[in-house]
Write a protein that holds these residues in place. Structure first.
Motif, PDB file in Angstrom:
ATOM      1  N   UNK A 212      -5.743 -13.463   2.564  1.00 25.35           N
ATOM      2  CA  UNK A 212      -6.314 -12.833   3.562  1.00 25.35           C
ATOM      3  C   UNK A 212      -5.408 -11.678   4.222  1.00 25.35           C
ATOM      4  N   UNK A 213      -3.938 -11.830   4.286  1.00 28.04           N
ATOM      5  CA  UNK A 213      -3.420 -10.836   4.691  1.00 28.04           C
ATOM      6  C   UNK A 213      -3.313  -9.740   3.386  1.00 28.04           C
ATOM      7  N   UNK A 214      -3.050 -10.195   2.508  1.00 24.91           N
ATOM      8  CA  UNK A 214      -2.995  -9.026   1.120  1.00 24.91           C
ATOM      9  C   UNK A 214      -4.477  -8.403   1.104  1.00 24.91           C
ATOM     10  N   UNK A 215      -5.535  -9.090   1.425  1.00 23.43           N
ATOM     11  CA  UNK A 215      -6.893  -8.287   1.570  1.00 23.43           C
ATOM     12  C   UNK A 215      -7.027  -7.572   2.666  1.00 23.43           C
ATOM     13  N   UNK A 216      -6.447  -7.826   3.646  1.00 29.38           N
ATOM     14  CA  UNK A 216      -6.753  -7.108   5.095  1.00 29.38           C
ATOM     15  C   UNK A 216      -5.994  -5.795   5.103  1.00 29.38           C
ATOM     16  N   UNK A 217      -4.761  -5.721   4.521  1.00 31.91           N
ATOM     17  CA  UNK A 217      -3.728  -4.595   4.631  1.00 31.91           C
ATOM     18  C   UNK A 217      -3.967  -3.844   3.263  1.00 31.91           C
ATOM     19  N   UNK A 218      -3.940  -2.622   3.547  1.00 38.15           N
ATOM     20  CA  UNK A 218      -4.025  -1.694   2.194  1.00 38.15           C
ATOM     21  C   UNK A 218      -2.548  -1.843   1.466  1.00 38.15           C
ATOM     22  N   UNK A 219      -1.754  -2.058   2.140  1.00 39.23           N
ATOM     23  CA  UNK A 219      -0.216  -2.013   1.498  1.00 39.23           C
ATOM     24  C   UNK A 219       0.582  -3.186   2.035  1.00 39.23           C
ATOM     25  N   UNK A 220       1.011  -3.963   1.424  1.00 38.72           N
ATOM     26  CA  UNK A 220       2.160  -5.272   1.652  1.00 38.72           C
ATOM     27  C   UNK A 220       2.983  -5.427   0.562  1.00 38.72           C
TER      28      UNK A 220
ATOM     29  N   UNK B 270      10.198  -0.601   0.814  1.00 36.82           N
ATOM     30  CA  UNK B 270       9.829   0.599   1.648  1.00 36.82           C
ATOM     31  C   UNK B 270       9.170   2.009   0.849  1.00 36.82           C
ATOM     32  N   UNK B 271       9.836   2.128  -0.166  1.00 35.76           N
ATOM     33  CA  UNK B 271       9.394   3.206  -1.158  1.00 35.76           C
ATOM     34  C   UNK B 271       8.036   2.958  -1.642  1.00 35.76           C
ATOM     35  N   UNK B 272       7.687   1.687  -2.099  1.00 39.38           N
ATOM     36  CA  UNK B 272       6.581   1.095  -2.557  1.00 39.38           C
ATOM     37  C   UNK B 272       5.568   1.296  -1.195  1.00 39.38           C
ATOM     38  N   UNK B 273       5.932   0.787  -0.317  1.00 40.78           N
ATOM     39  CA  UNK B 273       4.910   0.895   0.860  1.00 40.78           C
ATOM     40  C   UNK B 273       4.574   2.404   1.042  1.00 40.78           C
TER      41      UNK B 273
ATOM     42  N   UNK C 271       5.494   5.129  -0.414  1.00 44.85           N
ATOM     43  CA  UNK C 271       4.824   6.048  -1.717  1.00 44.85           C
ATOM     44  C   UNK C 271       3.400   5.530  -1.789  1.00 44.85           C
ATOM     45  N   UNK C 272       3.075   4.523  -1.791  1.00 45.36           N
ATOM     46  CA  UNK C 272       1.482   4.246  -2.083  1.00 45.36           C
ATOM     47  C   UNK C 272       0.583   4.675  -0.951  1.00 45.36           C
ATOM     48  N   UNK C 273       1.301   4.912   0.247  1.00 44.53           N
ATOM     49  CA  UNK C 273       0.484   5.669   1.394  1.00 44.53           C
ATOM     50  C   UNK C 273       0.364   7.201   1.062  1.00 44.53           C
ATOM     51  N   UNK C 274       1.759   7.660   0.703  1.00 41.78           N
ATOM     52  CA  UNK C 274       1.497   9.071   0.276  1.00 41.78           C
ATOM     53  C   UNK C 274       0.536   9.282  -0.757  1.00 41.78           C
ATOM     54  N   UNK C 275       0.536   8.596  -1.693  1.00 37.72           N
ATOM     55  CA  UNK C 275      -0.349   8.775  -2.902  1.00 37.72           C
ATOM     56  C   UNK C 275      -1.766   8.745  -2.619  1.00 37.72           C
ATOM     57  N   UNK C 276      -2.001   7.808  -1.675  1.00 44.53           N
ATOM     58  CA  UNK C 276      -3.544   7.594  -1.103  1.00 44.53           C
ATOM     59  C   UNK C 276      -3.911   8.833  -0.256  1.00 44.53           C
ATOM     60  N   UNK C 277      -3.009   9.597   0.254  1.00 43.53           N
ATOM     61  CA  UNK C 277      -3.182  10.650   1.460  1.00 43.53           C
ATOM     62  C   UNK C 277      -4.116  11.714   0.441  1.00 43.53           C
TER      63      UNK C 277
END
Length: 91
Positions: A34-42, A80-83, A85-91
């Motif tokens: 549920x946590x993994x599905x709720x958040x975009x990145x974890x 932190x880079x994965x979190x 980095x994933x955000x920056x790529x999605x933007x």
């Protein structure tokens, strides 16, 4: 350092909590999904050394849900880079 992983019952069974006073009908693995599905990145931060992760049933199960990183300076930086980095790529 050894396999300090949780017992599979803590993750897979209803009322599997290590503290019986804190038991819940919903198994822990359901809450993790549920946590993994709720958040975009974890991510999952694991204090055990990476060579032990695949030797633990619970470690393998958690790796199916979350990207896993070691609890170390390097591992935290990678997480932190994965979190971020994933955000920056999605933007």
């Amino acid at each position: 350092v050894g396999d300090a992983a949780m017992h599979p019952a803590e993750l897979l069974e209803a009322y599997g909590n290590i503290d019986p006073r804190q038991g819940a009908a919903t198994p822990g693995i359901v809450w993790l999904r549920r946590i993994a599905e709720h958040f975009d990145r974890c991510v999952w931060i694991n204090p055990d050394d990476p060579p032990y992760w695949d030797g633990s049933h619970t470690g393998r199960l958690i790796q199916r849900i979350f990207p896993m990183f070691h609890l170390s300076v390097d591992g935290l930086g990678q997480a932190m880079q994965a979190l971020v980095g994933a955000k920056a790529q999605a933007a």
